[in-house]
Design a protein around this motif. Structure first.
Motif, short mmCIF file in Angstrom:
data_model
loop_
_atom_site.label_atom_id
_atom_site.label_comp_id
_atom_site.label_asym_id
_atom_site.label_seq_id
_atom_site.Cartn_x
_atom_site.Cartn_y
_atom_site.Cartn_z
N ILE B 621 76.14 31.28 3.00
CA ILE B 621 75.88 30.84 1.63
C ILE B 621 74.59 30.05 1.55
CG2 ILE B 621 76.78 29.38 -0.21
CD1 ILE B 621 79.39 30.55 0.26
N GLU B 622 74.28 29.31 2.57
CA GLU B 622 73.03 28.56 2.53
C GLU B 622 71.84 29.49 2.64
OE1 GLU B 622 73.42 25.44 5.35
OE2 GLU B 622 74.47 24.16 3.91
N ARG B 623 72.05 30.60 3.28
CA ARG B 623 70.97 31.57 3.39
C ARG B 623 70.51 32.05 2.03
NH1 ARG B 623 72.05 35.06 7.93
NH2 ARG B 623 71.02 33.34 8.94
N ILE B 624 71.42 32.10 1.07
CA ILE B 624 70.99 32.51 -0.26
C ILE B 624 70.73 31.29 -1.13
CG2 ILE B 624 71.99 34.82 -0.27
CD1 ILE B 624 74.43 33.74 -1.62
N ASN B 625 70.35 30.19 -0.48
CA ASN B 625 70.03 28.96 -1.20
C ASN B 625 71.22 28.38 -1.94
OD1 ASN B 625 67.49 28.96 -0.30
ND2 ASN B 625 66.53 29.61 -2.21
N GLY B 626 72.39 28.61 -1.39
CA GLY B 626 73.58 28.05 -2.02
C GLY B 626 74.17 26.95 -1.16
N GLY B 627 75.22 26.36 -1.68
CA GLY B 627 75.90 25.31 -0.92
C GLY B 627 77.39 25.45 -1.07
N VAL B 628 78.13 24.96 -0.06
CA VAL B 628 79.59 25.04 -0.16
C VAL B 628 80.21 23.70 0.23
CG1 VAL B 628 79.72 25.98 2.18
CG2 VAL B 628 81.62 26.29 0.64
N GLU B 629 81.19 23.28 -0.56
CA GLU B 629 81.88 22.01 -0.30
C GLU B 629 83.37 22.25 -0.29
OE1 GLU B 629 78.54 19.64 -2.85
OE2 GLU B 629 80.62 19.60 -3.51
N LEU B 630 84.04 21.46 0.52
CA LEU B 630 85.48 21.61 0.64
C LEU B 630 86.16 20.32 0.26
CD1 LEU B 630 87.84 23.39 2.26
CD2 LEU B 630 87.59 21.51 3.82
N SER B 631 87.23 20.43 -0.51
CA SER B 631 88.06 19.25 -0.73
C SER B 631 89.51 19.70 -0.66
CB SER B 631 87.74 18.60 -2.08
OG SER B 631 88.03 19.49 -3.11
N SER B 632 90.36 18.81 -0.21
CA SER B 632 91.73 19.24 0.02
C SER B 632 92.69 18.07 -0.12
CB SER B 632 91.82 19.83 1.42
OG SER B 632 93.17 20.04 1.77
N VAL B 633 93.86 18.36 -0.62
CA VAL B 633 94.92 17.35 -0.67
C VAL B 633 96.10 17.91 0.10
CG1 VAL B 633 96.49 16.06 -2.13
CG2 VAL B 633 94.18 16.56 -2.94
N GLN B 634 96.46 17.20 1.14
CA GLN B 634 97.51 17.75 1.99
C GLN B 634 98.80 17.97 1.22
OE1 GLN B 634 97.32 15.98 5.68
NE2 GLN B 634 99.05 17.08 6.57
N GLY B 635 99.36 19.16 1.39
CA GLY B 635 100.60 19.48 0.69
C GLY B 635 100.37 20.06 -0.69
N GLN B 636 99.19 19.87 -1.24
CA GLN B 636 98.97 20.35 -2.60
C GLN B 636 98.02 21.52 -2.70
OE1 GLN B 636 98.07 17.55 -5.61
NE2 GLN B 636 99.63 16.09 -4.91
N THR B 638 93.89 23.38 -1.55
CA THR B 638 92.51 23.26 -1.09
C THR B 638 91.58 23.84 -2.13
OG1 THR B 638 93.35 23.72 1.12
CG2 THR B 638 90.97 23.81 0.82
N THR B 639 90.41 23.24 -2.26
CA THR B 639 89.41 23.78 -3.19
C THR B 639 88.08 23.94 -2.47
OG1 THR B 639 90.42 22.75 -5.11
CG2 THR B 639 88.12 23.39 -5.30
N LEU B 640 87.50 25.12 -2.62
CA LEU B 640 86.17 25.34 -2.07
C LEU B 640 85.22 25.52 -3.24
CD1 LEU B 640 87.38 27.30 0.83
CD2 LEU B 640 85.29 25.99 1.05
N ARG B 641 84.14 24.81 -3.21
CA ARG B 641 83.21 24.84 -4.33
C ARG B 641 81.89 25.39 -3.85
NH1 ARG B 641 79.43 21.65 -7.09
NH2 ARG B 641 79.76 21.58 -9.34
N LEU B 642 81.50 26.56 -4.39
CA LEU B 642 80.25 27.20 -4.03
C LEU B 642 79.24 26.97 -5.15
CD1 LEU B 642 82.33 28.68 -2.24
CD2 LEU B 642 81.00 30.73 -2.55
N SER B 643 78.04 26.57 -4.77
CA SER B 643 76.99 26.42 -5.77
C SER B 643 75.87 27.38 -5.41
CB SER B 643 76.50 24.97 -5.76
OG SER B 643 75.24 24.89 -6.35
N LEU B 644 75.48 28.23 -6.35
CA LEU B 644 74.52 29.28 -6.03
C LEU B 644 73.39 29.30 -7.03
CD1 LEU B 644 77.36 31.81 -5.66
CD2 LEU B 644 75.98 31.01 -3.76
N PRO B 645 72.22 29.73 -6.60
CA PRO B 645 71.13 29.84 -7.56
C PRO B 645 71.39 31.02 -8.48
CG PRO B 645 70.46 30.73 -5.46
CD PRO B 645 71.83 30.17 -5.25
N LEU B 646 70.93 30.90 -9.72
CA LEU B 646 71.09 32.00 -10.67
C LEU B 646 70.32 33.23 -10.23
CD1 LEU B 646 70.85 30.94 -14.39
CD2 LEU B 646 72.64 32.21 -13.27
#
Lengths: 75, 782, 138
Positions: B621-636, B638-646
């Motif tokens: 994802i970074e190769r296409i100038n994007g970014g990825v973030e992870l957040s998670s709540v145990q038991g509930q 996971t969310t992955l957030r990708l940010s990409l150029p238009l």
């Protein structure tokens, strides 16, 4: 839409599908005077027709379709 | 237009059909009673089958046809939709896709396809008829009855013709007789030869016998009624082409005989006699005549049932006039023209019967008929697109054409950049101030147009992210079933658009993320229920645009990432020292899964694959100038957030110089450019910092980052050039030697041997022909 | 030059039929379904006249039968012959086509020379008809 097995004949009604062919054949083989009634028969699958041609039951009533009737009528 | 174009079109439309079919199959599974969906699905399959028929792609048509028959029954409710049925259809469509790939590559299907295609077709047809004995794909033709598949004989009337009684038939020309002996195993293929024979167009007579003897006595009990033993003979007056089309799937089991009854023979005799009498060199061919007669009869048929439609009467009249013209029958043409303009159907019909070409024995006109000129009317005008009520028209264009256009526009964008430089030379080197001014003026015009073109082509290249999400429904369905889990996929914002070059590389990373969710995230139904969650897990993919970025979030409501386990594993793998690991918060600990080497051999489930960790996802994802973030709540969850150029297309870069090299830095990373007096740079151990607007900004020498052995060069006033860029929510100052201006460039990613180079986003061609290396500051600073 | 309107919802089939017909020397236009076909006929401000229509039966929005029925309600200059093409080969489908006002019925996929022969005859194009008759497989 299928076959009703009555005392003296099997009544083929509506469109008779391929999976009925075997049951019909076996039933006809068990009868003393095998007979079928096609008065309400709209159509048959080829395998069913084949059973009728092979086992030659008496046809108590012809189907409406003239071609089918012609095929069954000729011996 | 040639055959290659037609084939291309076939492939394009076939793929569209398959895509629509795949989508609808999943939709129908969710709503099996929705008639509109079923009909839509059927239509796509039907179209695909029709197109196959144009090209004689037998293997493909066989499979699609089986699917169509199946779906026809489903939509007429004589067959119930089920997961097994869906599986079989999906497999059949996958196989079809393979065949279409072959067609695209080679223009045809490889010979070995027949066996596989029959297997798929039989698998589908098995849902329709359940034979009690083992289905046979090949039937062994018995040698006993000799001429079962004999070579068609066209000379004298073959013996089976005797089974027909032609004498009593009305004299319609072009009678066709045929003998159809279906192969023994045809029932197992789902064929019904009786139905095929019964539905022959223009059927006049039909006779059936047993191909071999019927079983007698004891043999009857053991007789298999599903071994086809029929020998069918029939005759029809439909055109041969139609009948051949009717039998095209079993063409090799049919023998033909053209039974021409007396009347037609007489006609052709008369025709040629008369023709010879008039001295015509070129008598009307019998086939043409036959067709004219058939069409004439069709017009009579039409007039019989026309009711009160004046338009139809007129059409029939026009048709008949043309038919007569083709027969050179000037007299009849004239006679027809003399009928009153608003002639009634009945009168026209009477005239038509009386003057029908077949029955006519009268002498034709000696002179060739003067064909009435068709009414051309006013020349057609091109309609302009001014009408407001037109729905949006769609144009289908091959991708390579768009790419080519994009390349050309890109070159234009770069080429125009040389004009200001030229203007400068004109003024300074050649002392042509006026000329320089004119060049600059013209450059402004060209620049505006080029920018408009650039925006326009970027719009064309924009794809909706839904294009990638499409295949996920199938993936999730297959994998969740394999794992015994229940998962719903919810997609939002699939119309959000981004450039093709951004969308396409997303597929693999997204698939991996989804596999992770299915494998490790979503729990088994029992576990979920015990935790008070619904048995079915939900994976939600949300896409939206935020200024010049596209944000894609993947949520699952599964078990979340276990921070403690991640922590332990990272330490175990030697990726982080134990004491450091202990100081991390849970949120930070979870981020450790992005470390290279985190997932290894004993992590494999059969789905997530070997050693493909989240680090690979992040890199892609970074190769296409994007970014990825992870957040998670145990038991509930996971969310992955990708940010990409238009878009990856045109980037604005700031050109800077360092250690004698020209380099580009993407403008969207730059906060400001500033000159800092050497005295304002604070040194602390190895690090340098300065204060800008009250904040401490770390400074890094670009030369150091690039392993160039040179110190940053201050300008004449002893100031250092600092390029302040945004990195991980902080500002960092890059020490460079000079700033040059901003430039619009087409960024080309590094390829081949250079592809692995860290710290560079790509290269760009400059207006003066030179190549600019463009930095990826994020990578550099890591 | 004769002008033919090809109406079918499958792009590949449209291309295929247009190729066959234009190889025979006629001008062709196309429409996606009955509604678009009518738009095309009306859009050209009185000049959108065709000499022949080649119409598929199964189309969304407006099927072949409906289109032909509508066509037959238009003015005299639009009453050119209609060749109906369909995948179905039963008598009742031919009947339905004739009931709607079509002049001829062919089964898909139409053998190219069969299509050209029927078209040529209904257009009154003698030369094309003769050429086509030689090409049809007997």
């Amino acid at each position: 839409m299928t076959i009703r097995y009555l005392k003296k004949h099997a009544a083929l009604e509506g469109h008779v599908a391929v999976d009925d062919a075997e049951a019909l054949a076996q039933w006809l083989l068990l009868q003393r005077d095998p007979a079928v009634h096609l008065g309400k028969c709209a159509g048959v699958h080829g395998a069913v027709l084949q059973v009728l041609l092979a086992l030659r039951p008496t046809v108590k009533a012809m189907p409406a379709d003239p071609f089918l009737a012609a095929v069954l009528g000729s011996s | 237009m040639n055959q290659a174009d037609l084939l291309d079109q076939f492939v394009i439309e076939a793929r569209e059909c398959l895509e629509a079919i795949g989508k609808r199959l999943l939709d129908v599974e969710q709503q099996p009673d929705n008639e509109a969906l079923l009909n839509d699905l059927f239509r796509s399959v039907h179209t695909l089958k029709g197109n196959c028929g144009l090209f004689e792609f037998k293997a493909l048509e066989r499979v699609v046809h089986a699917g169509e028959d199946l779906l026809d029954r489903v939509r007429h409710r004589t067959l119930a939709y089920s997961a097994e049925l869906a599986d079989a259809l999906l497999e059949a469509m996958d196989y079809s896709a393979q065949l279409i790939d072959q067609i695209e590559r080679h223009g045809r299907i490889e010979g070995a396809a027949d066996a596989a295609s029959m297997a798929h077709a039989s698998a589908l047809r098995a849902f329709v008829c359940e034979p009690t004995s083992v289905p046979q794909l090949e039937s062994a033709a018995p040698a006993a009855t000799g001429a079962r598949h004999s070579v068609p004989c066209q000379d004298d009337s073959p013996p089976w013709m005797k089974r027909l009684h032609l004498a009593g038939l009305t004299s319609r020309a072009g009678l066709l007789a045929l003998r159809y002996v279906p192969e023994e195993g045809c029932f197992f293929k789902g064929e019904d030869p009786w139905r095929l024979a019964r539905t022959v167009p223009g059927l006049l007579q039909l006779d059936i016998q047993g191909a071999g003897a019927w079983p007698q006595g004891e043999d009857r009990a053991a007789w298999d009624c599903y071994q086809c033993n029929l020998d069918i003979v029939l005759c029809t007056d439909a055109p041969r082409a139609e009948v051949e089309a009717h039998f095209r799937c079993v063409a090799e089991q049919v023998n033909w005989y053209a039974a021409t009854p007396d009347a037609a023979a007489d006609t052709s005799d008369v025709t040629s006699a008369v023709a010879n009498a008039i001295g015509c060199v070129d008598p009307v061919s019998p086939l043409l005549h036959q067709r004219v007669v058939a069409l004439w009869n069709d017009q009579c048929d039409l007039l019989e049932r026309v009711g009160d439609s004046a338009g139809t009467v007129l059409a029939a009249r026009n048709a008949m006039g043309h038919l007569l013209a083709c027969l050179d029958n000037g007299a009849a043409c004239a006679a027809l023209a003399e009928l009153p303009e608003g002639v009634q159907a009945a009168s026209l019909l009477a005239w038509a019967r009386a003057n029908a070409p077949a029955a006519k024995e009268a002498v034709r006109a000696a002179a060739r008929a003067v064909r009435p000129e068709p009414d051309i009317g006013t020349p057609p005008q091109r309609s302009d697109d001014g009408s407001t009520s037109q729905p949006q028209k769609v144009l289908k264009v091959g991708q390579e054409k768009v790419d080519r256009l994009m390349e050309l526009i890109g070159e234009m964008v770069v080429a125009k950049n040389s004009l200001p430089y030229l203007a400068q030379r004109a003024e300074q080197v050649f002392q042509q101030r006026e000329l320089a001014r004119e060049i600059k003026a013209q450059y402004a015009v060209i620049n505006r147009i080029a920018e408009d073109m650039q925006h326009a082509i970027m719009q064309v290249r924009m794809l909706p992210v839904g294009a990638v999400f499409q295949r996920f429904g199938r993936l999730i369905r297959d994998i969740s079933r394999k794992l015994g889990k229940e998962v719903n996929l919810v997609v939002e914002g699939e119309d959000t658009e981004a450039d093709k070059n951004v969308i396409e590389p997303l597929a693999d990373p997204l698939i991996h993320i989804l596999r992770n969710s299915l494998d490790h995230g979503i729990e088994l139904p029992a576990v979920r229920l015990a935790a008070g969650k619904p048995a079915a897990g939900t994976i939600r993919i949300v896409a939206r645009q935020e200024s010049d970025r596209v944000i894609i979030e993947i949520h699952d409501d599964g078990a979340g990432v276990n921070a403690a386990r991640v922590r332990d594993k990272a330490v175990e793998r030697g990726l982080i020292p134990a004491d450091k690991a202990a100081t991390l918060s849970d949120d930070d600990a979870v981020q450790l899964i992005f470390l290279p080497g985190f997932s290894t051999a004993d992590e494999i489930s059969d789905l997530s694959g070997r050693g493909v960790g989240m680090d690979v996802v992040r890199t892609a994802i970074e190769r296409i100038n994007g970014g990825v973030e992870l957040s998670s709540v145990q038991g509930q969850g996971t969310t992955l957030r990708l940010s990409l150029p238009l878009s990856m297309a045109v980037t604005t870069v700031m050109v800077i110089e360092s250690a004698g090299r020209r380099l580009g830095v993407p403008m969207d990373m730059i906060v400001e450019t500033v000159r800092v007096p050497a005295g304002d740079v604070h040194h602390f151990k190895q690090a340098r910092t300065t204060v800008l607007r009250g904040r401490v900004v770390p400074l890094r020498a670009l030369n150091d980052l690039l392993a160039l052995d040179a110190a940053p060069v201050p300008n004449e006033e002893g100031e250092l050039a600092v390029l302040v860029i945004r990195h991980a929510n902080e500002s960092v100052g890059l020490l460079v030697d000079h700033f040059h201006g901003a430039s619009d460039i087409i960024l080309k990613p590094l390829e081949g041997v250079l592809a692995g180079l860290v710290g560079f986003a790509g290269t760009a061609l400059m207006g003066d022909g030179g190549v600019l290396m463009v930095l990826n500051p994020k990578e550099l600073l890591q | 030059m004769h002008r033919i309107l090809v109406v079918d919802d499958a792009a590949t089939v449209r291309m295929y039929h247009r190729k066959i017909l234009s190889d025979a020397g006629w001008h062709t236009d196309e429409a996606l379904n009955g509604v678009e076909a009518l738009e095309r006929i009306h859009a050209q401000d009185g000049g959108g006249v065709y000499d022949l229509y080649v119409v598929d039966v199964n189309m969304p929005r407006m099927d072949g039968y409906s289109f032909v029925r509508e066509l037959r309600r238009l003015g005299a200059r639009h009453q050119a012959p209609v060749v109906m093409i369909s995948t179905e080969a039963q008598r009742r489908d031919v009947d339905a086509a004739l009931d709607a006002g079509a002049n001829c019925y062919l089964v898909k996929p139409a053998q190219p020379s069969a299509l050209v022969l029927s078209a040529a005859l209904l257009l009154g194009d003698r030369e094309a008809a003769r050429t086509a008759a030689q090409g049809v497989r007997t």
